[in-house]
Design a protein around this motif. Structure first.
Motif, PDB file in Angstrom:
ATOM      1  N   GLY A  32       7.012  29.865 -10.363  1.00 40.17           N
ATOM      2  CA  GLY A  32       6.034  30.048  -9.360  1.00 40.17           C
ATOM      3  C   GLY A  32       5.249  30.554  -9.915  1.00 40.17           C
ATOM      4  O   GLY A  32       4.245  30.083  -9.663  1.00 40.17           O
ATOM      5  N   HIS A  36       2.111  28.157 -11.794  1.00 41.18           N
ATOM      6  CA  HIS A  36       0.227  28.894 -11.904  1.00 41.18           C
ATOM      7  C   HIS A  36      -0.023  28.697 -12.716  1.00 41.18           C
ATOM      8  O   HIS A  36      -1.158  27.661 -13.076  1.00 41.18           O
ATOM      9  CB  HIS A  36       0.630  30.189 -11.104  1.00 41.18           C
ATOM     10  N   ASN A  76       5.793  26.608   0.348  1.00 40.98           N
ATOM     11  CA  ASN A  76       6.250  27.417  -0.614  1.00 40.98           C
ATOM     12  C   ASN A  76       5.886  28.350  -0.676  1.00 40.98           C
ATOM     13  O   ASN A  76       4.775  29.070  -0.024  1.00 40.98           O
ATOM     14  CB  ASN A  76       6.225  26.463  -1.592  1.00 40.98           C
ATOM     15  N   ARG A 109      14.433  34.497   0.801  1.00 39.12           N
ATOM     16  CA  ARG A 109      13.161  34.064  -0.057  1.00 39.12           C
ATOM     17  C   ARG A 109      12.314  33.473   1.430  1.00 39.12           C
ATOM     18  O   ARG A 109      11.298  33.216   1.323  1.00 39.12           O
ATOM     19  CB  ARG A 109      12.915  33.550  -0.870  1.00 39.12           C
ATOM     20  N   ARG A 143      15.000  21.272  -0.928  1.00 43.27           N
ATOM     21  CA  ARG A 143      13.851  20.944  -0.616  1.00 43.27           C
ATOM     22  C   ARG A 143      14.416  19.717   0.916  1.00 43.27           C
ATOM     23  O   ARG A 143      13.536  19.885   1.519  1.00 43.27           O
ATOM     24  CB  ARG A 143      12.980  19.917  -0.712  1.00 43.27           C
ATOM     25  N   GLU A 162       3.578  20.953  -4.698  1.00 41.59           N
ATOM     26  CA  GLU A 162       5.247  20.360  -4.412  1.00 41.59           C
ATOM     27  C   GLU A 162       5.531  20.197  -5.769  1.00 41.59           C
ATOM     28  O   GLU A 162       4.619  19.605  -6.687  1.00 41.59           O
ATOM     29  CB  GLU A 162       4.522  18.921  -3.167  1.00 41.59           C
ATOM     30  N   LEU A 182      -3.223  20.607  -8.363  1.00 40.66           N
ATOM     31  CA  LEU A 182      -4.699  20.866  -9.878  1.00 40.66           C
ATOM     32  C   LEU A 182      -4.330  19.766 -10.684  1.00 40.66           C
ATOM     33  O   LEU A 182      -5.449  19.480 -11.593  1.00 40.66           O
ATOM     34  CB  LEU A 182      -4.476  22.140 -10.533  1.00 40.66           C
ATOM     35  N   ASN A 183      -3.253  19.504 -10.852  1.00 39.48           N
ATOM     36  CA  ASN A 183      -2.682  18.303 -12.128  1.00 39.48           C
ATOM     37  C   ASN A 183      -3.332  17.460 -11.889  1.00 39.48           C
ATOM     38  O   ASN A 183      -2.260  16.780 -10.622  1.00 39.48           O
ATOM     39  CB  ASN A 183      -1.679  18.941 -12.224  1.00 39.48           C
TER      40      ASN A 183
HETATM   41  O1  PTJ Z   1       8.886  28.892  -3.378  1.00 41.01           O
HETATM   42  P1  PTJ Z   1       9.595  27.455  -3.995  1.00 41.01           P
HETATM   43  O2  PTJ Z   1      10.671  27.992  -4.639  1.00 41.01           O
HETATM   44  O3  PTJ Z   1       9.668  26.258  -3.363  1.00 41.01           O
HETATM   45  O4  PTJ Z   1       9.133  26.854  -5.696  1.00 41.01           O
HETATM   46  C1  PTJ Z   1       7.033  25.981  -5.531  1.00 41.01           C
HETATM   47  C2  PTJ Z   1       6.970  26.030  -7.411  1.00 41.01           C
HETATM   48  C3  PTJ Z   1       5.076  25.703  -6.879  1.00 41.01           C
HETATM   49  C4  PTJ Z   1       7.579  26.670  -8.126  1.00 41.01           C
HETATM   50  C5  PTJ Z   1       7.397  24.775  -7.165  1.00 41.01           C
HETATM   51  O5  PTJ Z   1       7.159  23.396  -6.028  1.00 41.01           O
HETATM   52  C6  PTJ Z   1       7.798  23.958  -8.543  1.00 41.01           C
HETATM   53  O6  PTJ Z   1       8.369  23.544  -9.108  1.00 41.01           O
HETATM   54  O7  PTJ Z   1       5.744  23.075  -8.782  1.00 41.01           O
HETATM   55  P2  PTJ Z   1       5.982  22.283  -9.733  1.00 41.01           P
HETATM   56  O8  PTJ Z   1       6.422  21.146 -10.637  1.00 41.01           O
HETATM   57  O9  PTJ Z   1       5.864  23.166 -11.043  1.00 41.01           O
HETATM   58  O10 PTJ Z   1       4.926  21.736  -9.140  1.00 41.01           O
HETATM   59  C7  PTJ Z   1       3.331  22.373  -8.826  1.00 41.01           C
HETATM   60  C8  PTJ Z   1       1.993  21.759  -9.024  1.00 41.01           C
HETATM   61  O11 PTJ Z   1       1.515  22.549  -8.786  1.00 41.01           O
HETATM   62  C9  PTJ Z   1       2.098  21.553 -10.762  1.00 41.01           C
HETATM   63  O12 PTJ Z   1       0.775  20.482 -10.595  1.00 41.01           O
HETATM   64  C10 PTJ Z   1       0.659  23.023 -10.406  1.00 41.01           C
HETATM   65  O13 PTJ Z   1      -0.719  22.073 -11.102  1.00 41.01           O
HETATM   66  C11 PTJ Z   1      -0.111  23.388  -9.428  1.00 41.01           C
HETATM   67  N1  PTJ Z   1      -0.848  24.452  -9.521  1.00 41.01           N
HETATM   68  C12 PTJ Z   1      -0.200  25.521 -10.100  1.00 41.01           C
HETATM   69  N2  PTJ Z   1      -1.252  26.223  -9.045  1.00 41.01           N
HETATM   70  C13 PTJ Z   1      -1.793  25.411  -8.137  1.00 41.01           C
HETATM   71  C14 PTJ Z   1      -1.112  24.236  -8.359  1.00 41.01           C
HETATM   72  N3  PTJ Z   1      -1.905  23.412  -7.216  1.00 41.01           N
HETATM   73  C15 PTJ Z   1      -3.293  24.220  -6.828  1.00 41.01           C
HETATM   74  N4  PTJ Z   1      -4.067  25.144  -6.561  1.00 41.01           N
HETATM   75  C16 PTJ Z   1      -3.297  26.074  -7.447  1.00 41.01           C
HETATM   76  N5  PTJ Z   1      -3.160  27.924  -7.272  1.00 41.01           N
END
Ligand code: PTJ
Length: 259
Positions: A32, A36, A76, A109, A143, A162, A182-183
């Motif tokens: 996570g 971020h 999450n 968790r 999930r 997500e 954000l992406n």
């Molecule tokens: O808590 P879990 O186990 O369910 O895991 C959560 C994460 C976020 C680690 C998991 O869902 C994951 O790996 O997500 P991804 O595939 O990395 O995607 C996360 C997306 O959120 C990315 O496209 C980031 O750009 C976006 N993002 C990250 N931080 C923020 C965000 N979008 C909006 N606000 C944020 N603060």
């Protein structure tokens, strides 16, 4: 760590601290923190502010939640760490259920996140332990496990931060999926029915405000908002904004002058 009050990147550093704290409390997955970082990069490109395209998406998202028969907010680790009070309030205002749903699922968790939400005012949190007894078809990550009282029967699911696979699977099940990402290029962003391209820390408080306003509207008006919404256009506008911003920046003085 104490961050100086006048640090130019204070807000951003405080958000990081919340995630690190969440990681230490078993709420945020180690991955996570990486997720971020990707978000931060896109936030930088967007000028770290909420744009008109996000406001349009927020309006449509809230209209969907208010029109839904079984709205569910899927929580999450990152969401729970960054906006726990706000996500509980959004569920209250829109009448949505809260369900924990994790990509990196562990029982510890799930429980830590549910407890955190309860401490921030949640009355019930679905998806913990045996409650996640139903399965989303064609989804192979953790999930896939959902609550039969929550995501399984939901018509509208809000899935902040997500991964694309589940968004796709939920859409295939005929559900309306709202994402915050954000992406604008992510699979989630492109698969969702409504994509809010904004930082979750700015988007969720705005969703609460919008929900308080839209709640007094009749169903016809809410349906009109939903009908007139075009997610593809919103994603195009997000990309155009990034392009425009980079164009402006690349033609201006970038070097900061010391004083
Ligand atoms: O808590 P879990 O186990 O369910 O895991 C959560 C994460 C976020 C680690 C998991 O869902 C994951 O790996 O997500 P991804 O595939 O990395 O995607 C996360 C997306 O959120 C990315 O496209 C980031 O750009 C976006 N993002 C990250 N931080 C923020 C965000 N979008 C909006 N606000 C944020 N603060």
């Amino acid at each position: 760590m104490s961050i100086p009050a006048n640090h130019p990147r204070r807000e951003s550093l405080l958000i990081r601290e919340k995630l690190v704290e969440g990681y230490k409390r078993n709420i945020v997955a180690l991955e996570g923190l990486i997720a971020h970082g990707r978000g931060e990069c896109f936030d930088y490109l967007l000028g770290e502010k909420t744009h008109g395209f996000a406001l349009k998406a927020i309006r449509a998202a809230v209209a969907h939640l208010l029109l839904a028969k079984h709205p569910v907010i899927s929580v999450n680790g990152n969401t729970a760490a960054l906006v726990p009070r706000e996500i509980v309030e959004l569920a209250e205002v829109t009448g949505a259920k809260l369900e924990v749903n994790l990509f990196y699922r562990t029982r510890e968790r799930e429980e830590a996140i549910a407890k955190h939400l309860m401490e921030h005012g949640a009355r019930e949190v679905l998806g913990v332990g045996d409650d996640a007894s139903a399965t989303i078809p064609e989804l192979f990550s953790e999930r896939r496990r959902v609550s039969p009282r929550g995501i399984l029967i939901a018509d509208v699911v809000f899935v902040p931060l997500e991964d694309g696979d589940r968004t796709e699977a939920l859409r295939k099940m005929g559900k309306t999926v709202i994402a915050v990402d954000l992406n604008p290029l992510s699979r989630t962003a492109r698969m969702a029915s409504v994509t809010i391209v904004d930082n979750i820390v700015r988007a969720v408080p705005l969703m609460i405000k919008e929900a308080i306003q839209l709640k007094s509207m009749n169903r016809d008006k809410l349906e009109e908002i939903v009908r007139n919404y075009d997610n593809n256009r919103v994603l195009q506008e997000a990309l155009e904004t990034i392009l425009e911003r980079l164009r402006e920046l690349s033609s201006s003085q970038l070097i900061l002058q010391p004083y």
